[in-house]
Design an enzyme around this catalytic site. Structure first.
Site, PDB file in Angstrom:
ATOM      1  N   LYS A 206     -12.580  -1.686   6.130  1.00  0.00           N
ATOM      2  CA  LYS A 206     -12.070  -2.701   7.082  1.00  0.00           C
ATOM      3  C   LYS A 206     -12.878  -2.566   8.360  1.00  0.00           C
ATOM      4  O   LYS A 206     -13.392  -3.530   8.664  1.00  0.00           O
ATOM      5  CB  LYS A 206     -10.583  -2.436   7.082  1.00  0.00           C
ATOM      6  CG  LYS A 206      -9.737  -3.171   5.985  1.00  0.00           C
ATOM      7  CD  LYS A 206      -9.554  -2.415   4.711  1.00  0.00           C
ATOM      8  CE  LYS A 206      -8.821  -3.202   3.650  1.00  0.00           C
ATOM      9  NZ  LYS A 206      -8.100  -2.121   2.865  1.00  0.00           N
TER      10      LYS A 206
ATOM     11  N   ASP B 247      -1.994   6.528   6.091  1.00  0.00           N
ATOM     12  CA  ASP B 247      -2.996   5.863   5.466  1.00  0.00           C
ATOM     13  C   ASP B 247      -3.315   4.861   6.547  1.00  0.00           C
ATOM     14  O   ASP B 247      -2.733   3.647   6.684  1.00  0.00           O
ATOM     15  CB  ASP B 247      -2.577   5.125   4.378  1.00  0.00           C
ATOM     16  CG  ASP B 247      -3.510   4.009   3.676  1.00  0.00           C
ATOM     17  OD1 ASP B 247      -4.780   4.078   4.170  1.00  0.00           O
ATOM     18  OD2 ASP B 247      -3.085   3.252   2.754  1.00  0.00           O
TER      19      ASP B 247
ATOM     20  N   TRP C 294       0.793  -1.263   0.037  1.00  0.00           N
ATOM     21  CA  TRP C 294      -0.019  -0.040  -0.017  1.00  0.00           C
ATOM     22  C   TRP C 294       1.004   1.052   0.234  1.00  0.00           C
ATOM     23  O   TRP C 294       0.615   2.234  -0.720  1.00  0.00           O
ATOM     24  CB  TRP C 294      -0.962  -0.087   1.163  1.00  0.00           C
ATOM     25  CG  TRP C 294      -2.015  -0.899   0.957  1.00  0.00           C
ATOM     26  CD1 TRP C 294      -2.310  -2.202   1.683  1.00  0.00           C
ATOM     27  CD2 TRP C 294      -2.926  -1.235  -0.122  1.00  0.00           C
ATOM     28  NE1 TRP C 294      -3.336  -2.903   1.090  1.00  0.00           N
ATOM     29  CE2 TRP C 294      -3.682  -2.311  -0.060  1.00  0.00           C
ATOM     30  CE3 TRP C 294      -3.159  -0.329  -1.216  1.00  0.00           C
ATOM     31  CZ2 TRP C 294      -4.934  -2.696  -0.831  1.00  0.00           C
ATOM     32  CZ3 TRP C 294      -4.400  -0.662  -2.005  1.00  0.00           C
ATOM     33  CH2 TRP C 294      -5.087  -1.781  -1.763  1.00  0.00           C
TER      34      TRP C 294
HETATM   35  C1  LIG Z   1      -7.724  -1.558   1.732  1.00  0.00           C
HETATM   36  C2  LIG Z   1      -6.707  -0.676   1.705  1.00  0.00           C
HETATM   37  C3  LIG Z   1      -6.471   0.194   0.801  1.00  0.00           C
HETATM   38  C4  LIG Z   1      -7.347   0.441  -0.410  1.00  0.00           C
HETATM   39  O1  LIG Z   1      -8.523   0.827  -0.085  1.00  0.00           O
HETATM   40  P1  LIG Z   1      -9.644   1.202  -1.272  1.00  0.00           P
HETATM   41  O2  LIG Z   1     -10.643   1.709  -0.593  1.00  0.00           O
HETATM   42  O3  LIG Z   1      -9.900  -0.170  -2.077  1.00  0.00           O
HETATM   43  O4  LIG Z   1      -9.192   2.051  -2.218  1.00  0.00           O
HETATM   44  C5  LIG Z   1      -5.397   1.302   1.079  1.00  0.00           C
HETATM   45  N1  LIG Z   1      -4.572   1.313   1.883  1.00  0.00           N
HETATM   46  C6  LIG Z   1      -4.544   0.283   2.916  1.00  0.00           C
HETATM   47  C7  LIG Z   1      -3.702   0.321   3.911  1.00  0.00           C
HETATM   48  C8  LIG Z   1      -5.615  -0.623   2.736  1.00  0.00           C
HETATM   49  O5  LIG Z   1      -5.632  -1.575   3.810  1.00  0.00           O
END
Ligand SMILES: *Cc1c(COP(=O)(O)O)cnc(C)c1O
Length: 347
Positions: A183, A159, A89
């Site tokens: 999540k 993030d 990520w």
């Molecule tokens: C799931 C995730 C993403 C991607 O999220 P989307 O909503 O599919 O764009 C980005 N960063 C992390 C750390 C994630 O776990």
């Protein structure tokens, strides 16, 4: 999603607040939905301890949308940022920032460890002239999590998609926290952005309005029709978190859940986890079987036992148990029993 939340949503699905309609059908400008969105924001502020120095925004496009929106709001082309690379990520965030014309300085990179650890506290700093430093507190695919908040001297951008609401967090340490909602916060498709107000208002020319933090803050995230059902469910999830005792209580449960699983894995000759003990994720527990040729059989038998989605990310293989907030400790204990039994039969 916590089952209690799904059941409440089900019970309200066809008649929300006596409207005779679903929350999906009422006007987003009507007083009931405006109150519902305001309530979700108030609850998030209370649960996370977010002060009025920060704006809280609900933006479509998930975390990936924010990989672009953060640079568009905080930088101009040619600006420098720093980034810590701890996995897939981080790497995606880096590519998007570079595509938007940024000079991205990778100030710590765990690629050499095959993303099995995080850099230690004090081992890295922002490169000179950086507008901000971006990092990924929990790398969802590798199951690698920072056990601390870095101190870097420039605005810290996180993030937090796969760790938000999993434990207490000191929001004041951050310039900006963003998280895709799927999540720990509800359905996919939305991001929550918590941004210090002094960082807002300098979006680069050409930034789409729905990604412009100032415009979104001015319109209470209702510049266009917002993802009403997602905002409503976020409110229900936050109510659920508060009823369980807030982030302190979530943190205790999540630590117990992950401790139980890691301890079992560490004691077992059949399973292993490659992540450094100080960097082990509370949300995503990865593990390998001593006999990888049994991976498929493990996943199939687990699914038959009601234990779904255990295959590791297609890019890394192995196994991964994503034990987000909604997963009760009983689910983790069931998984451990299954793993123990599988090892006894095949070890
Ligand atoms: C799931 C995730 C993403 C991607 O999220 P989307 O909503 O599919 O764009 C980005 N960063 C992390 C750390 C994630 O776990």
């Amino acid at each position: 999603m916590p089952i209690e939340v799904l059941e409440r949503a089900q019970s309200e699905l066809t008649d929300w607040r006596g409207s005779g309609m679903s929350v999906m059908e009422v006007s987003h400008r009507g007083k009931d939905f405006v109150a519902c969105a305001a309530d979700a924001e108030t609850r998030l502020r209370r649960v996370m301890g977010i002060s009025d120095d920060y704006a809280v925004l609900f933006i479509q496009g998930g975390a990936t949308g924010q990989f672009a929106a953060v640079p568009m709001n905080l930088t101009l082309p040619g600006d420098r940022i720093s980034l810590v690379n701890t996995g897939q990520w981080s790497t995606k965030a880096k590519k998007e920032a570079a595509a938007l014309g940024l000079d991205v300085q990778v100030v710590a990179d765990e690629a050499a460890s095959r993303y099995t650890t995080t850099p230690g506290p004090g081992s890295f700093a922002a490169a000179e002239g950086s507008q901000y430093l971006h990092y990924t507190p929990n790398e969802t695919i590798g199951g690698v999590e920072f056990g601390y908040v870095p101190d870097v001297g420039v605005p810290l951008v996180a993030d937090a998609s796969s760790t938000i609401l999993s434990r207490p967090i000191d929001v004041d340490r951050f310039g900006l926290i963003y998280a895709g909602t799927q999540k720990n916060m509800g359905p996919a498709g939305m991001a929550v952005v918590i941004v210090r107000r002094d960082l807002i208002g300098r979006a680069r020319p050409g930034t789409p309005s729905i990604f412009d933090y100032a415009k979104m803050a001015d319109s209470d995230s209702m510049l266009n029709t917002p993802p009403t059902f997602s905002i409503y469910l976020l409110g229900l999830i936050l109510d659920w978190v508060e009823n369980l005792g807030g982030l302190e209580a979530m943190g205790t449960v999540n630590k117990d859940k992950s401790d139980a699983l890691y301890q079992f894995i560490d004691r077992s000759p059949f399973y292993s986890n490659p992540v450094a003990p100080t960097a082990r994720s509370w949300m995503n527990v990865t593990f390998l079987l001593a006999r990888p040729e049994l991976d498929k059989q493990f996943v199939t038998e687990a699914a038959d036992a009601g234990l779904a989605n255990l295959a590791g990310h297609r890019s890394v293989g192995g196994m991964r148990a994503s034990i987000y907030n909604a997963m009760p400790i009983e689910g983790v204990l069931t998984l451990i029993d299954f793993m123990d039994d599988f090892a006894a039969r095949h070890g």
